[in-house]
Scaffold this active site. Structure first.
Site, short mmCIF file in Angstrom:
data_model
loop_
_atom_site.label_atom_id
_atom_site.label_comp_id
_atom_site.label_asym_id
_atom_site.label_seq_id
_atom_site.Cartn_x
_atom_site.Cartn_y
_atom_site.Cartn_z
N LYS A 183 0.84 -1.21 -0.16
CA LYS A 183 -0.12 0.14 -0.05
C LYS A 183 0.60 1.15 0.07
CE LYS A 183 -3.28 2.95 1.10
NZ LYS A 183 -2.44 4.25 1.09
N GLY A 219 -7.56 4.52 5.33
CA GLY A 219 -8.08 3.76 6.11
C GLY A 219 -7.73 2.12 5.76
N GLY A 221 -4.63 1.24 4.89
CA GLY A 221 -3.64 0.83 5.77
C GLY A 221 -3.88 0.13 7.08
N GLU A 259 9.75 1.91 10.78
CA GLU A 259 10.83 2.83 10.33
C GLU A 259 10.18 4.14 10.54
OE1 GLU A 259 12.84 5.62 9.07
OE2 GLU A 259 12.54 4.75 7.26
N CYS A 293 13.78 11.05 6.44
CA CYS A 293 13.87 10.72 7.92
C CYS A 293 15.11 10.83 8.44
CB CYS A 293 13.15 9.36 8.21
SG CYS A 293 13.54 8.25 7.31
N GLU A 392 10.01 16.80 14.11
CA GLU A 392 10.51 16.53 12.60
C GLU A 392 9.79 17.43 11.76
OE1 GLU A 392 11.68 12.60 10.23
OE2 GLU A 392 9.67 12.70 10.89
#
Length: 489
Positions: A183, A219, A221, A259, A293, A392
């Site tokens: 996904k 949704g 996920g 992650e 990230c 972040e």
């Protein structure tokens, strides 16, 4: 086969390219704000069908046991994608906004070539290990340890480095013998959909082994994480969403790999070449507009050279090329969307509210009236407890902080909910080693050393995630361990 974006409005379910039950949705070029085309919009029913196909492919075929066949299929996929690399490069610059120079590395060619590493690993890995003979409870017993695929993997991926992250999950998961439902993020659906097209039309990968569902519905996920037919969830994204994924997966106690976010420190010790280190820190934070990230976004410098470091870093940031990612000199392209640009700009306003000074940048670049651009920005004058330092931002924004002595640098670096990456610059090997040992983070580059590689595990401490991706450690995330005991004769 054409890889024109217009051909990318299909899902891959059970070996077939099918339309999304929800129709299609627009794909936008973040550098121009123009609609590039449309992608298939999958629904809960499509996700259900994809999970069912993956479950049947795992339970009803020899895919998980035929190591040589899996290796051949992965090399076949790698070679087919490399045959379309120029088309994929154009698509990646247009859809992702990735600067051209990055497509020769982590934004395209690197991840595609990494499929070969996992193919080799499928063939060379010790799937069975003799544990020898023992006499538990006085019974002579011969034991062996077996490594086996987990089963059905649900992979949920973000938009910032879609090829890297998609293949960092597909490569090891498939090499280990799993089947996968992918996904991808709705911001970059083509990066996954085109791979699905190649799989369906140019490889021998069996139906149901890989299923790709693009969708605007977040949704799906949660549906993937909650479904009992899925054995493992592999998620890359924000820490906040990672918590939700972990909670959803807990309902069926499935394995979870996460992650997540980072706020990594770039530490410049007092014996380092300050100008070189600060210039590299500036370049790093602008790479792909800071949308990574593991990018270092906190620059730690000796207090006695703070003013000099601010000046050098601001000059370096001001000289970095911002603009069209297709141009060869561009380092800092656009942010992925207007929503992300708004988020970054809100943090720039917050920095001033928190008492910080915008040393350079702080807004939209002159002359770029269209596209989701933000100028490379340096923030000074805030402490490590400021929100712009702790949270972040995911943009080309660097915060500079002073420290007094190596231990203080370590303390500041560790004073974060994250622990994903970082950098250390210094000339005294013993001091550098102490700092490296003291910083709690998953990867560290020393004096420009590059840790990114197919064989190097990537992941973080603390709220930066659970588990490792890439390398043997990443491959083993997708395996179960079984011990078998026989009577010793």
């Amino acid at each position: 086969m054409s890889l024109r974006p217009v051909d990318s409005s299909a899902l891959l379910i059970d070996g077939k390219l099918v339309p999304g039950s929800g129709g299609t949705f627009a794909v936008t070029d973040p550098a121009t704000e123009e609609v590039l085309g449309r992608a298939a919009d999958g629904t809960a029913a499509d996700m259900d069908a994809a999970i069912d196909a993956a479950r049947r492919a795992f339970d009803g075929t020899d895919w998980s046991r035929d190591h040589a066949f899996r290796a051949r299929c992965l090399r076949q996929l790698r070679d087919a994608l490399l045959g379309h690399v120029d088309e994929l490069r154009e698509l990646t610059m247009a859809e992702v906004g990735a600067p051209r120079f990055l497509t020769a590395g982590a934004q395209l060619e690197g991840p595609v070539n990494d499929l070969g590493y996992f193919a080799d690993l499928a063939e060379s890995y010790s799937w069975e290990t003799d544990l020898g003979t023992a006499t538990p409870m006085g019974i002579p017993t011969r034991r062996s340890l077996h490594k086996e695929a987990v089963g059905v993997v649900g992979a949920i991926t973000p938009w910032n480095f879609p090829h890297q992250i998609n293949f960092a999950k597909l490569g090891p998961a498939l090499a280990a013998g799993n089947t996968v439902v992918l996904k991808p993020a709705p911001d970059t659906p083509w990066a996954a959909a085109l791979v699905g097209k190649v799989i369906a039309e140019e490889t021998d990968i069996p139906a149901g082994v890989i299923n790709i569902v693009t969708s605007t519905d977040h949704g799906l996920g949660a549906q993937l994480a909650e479904d009992p037919r899925v054995d493992l969830i592999s998620f890359t994204g924000s820490t906040a969403t990672g918590r939700s994924v972990m909670a959803a997966a807990a309902q069926t106690l499935k394995k979870v790999f996460l992650e997540l976010g980072g706020k990594s420190a770039f530490i410049v010790l007092d014996d380092a070449d300050l100008a070189t280190a600060c210039s590299i820190a500036a370049f790093t934070v602008c790479t792909h507009a800071g949308q990574g990230c593991a990018i270092t976004t906190r620059l730690l410098v000796p207090r006695e050279r703070y003013d000099e470091a601010v000046r050098v870093t601001a000059n370096a940031l001001s000289g970095i090329t911002v603009g069209d990612p297709r141009e060869r000199g561009t380092v800092c392209g656009p942010l992925i969307s207007a929503k992300q640009r708004d988020r970054v700009e809100s943090y720039l306003r917050l920095a001033v509210e928190e008492g910080g000074t915008i040393e350079c940048g702080g807004g939209r670049p002159e002359g770029l009236d269209r596209g989701f651009f933000v100028s490379p920005t340096l923030i000074s004058g805030v402490g490590n407890d400021a929100r712009v330092v702790q949270e972040e931002i995911f943009g080309p924004v660097l915060v500079i902080l002073p420290f007094v002595g190596d231990e203080d640098a370590i303390r500041i670096a560790n004073d974060s909910p994250y622990g994903l990456s970082g950098a250390v610059w210094g000339t005294d090997p013993e001091r550098v080693a102490r700092v490296v040992a003291g910083v709690r983070t998953g990867t560290l580059g020393v004096n420009g050393g590059i840790w990114y590689s197919a064989d190097a595990p990537f992941g973080g401490y603390k709220q930066s995630g659970i588990g490792r991706e890439m390398g043997v450690a990443g491959f083993e995330e997708y395996l179960e361990t079984k011990v078998v005991a026989y009577p010793a004769t």
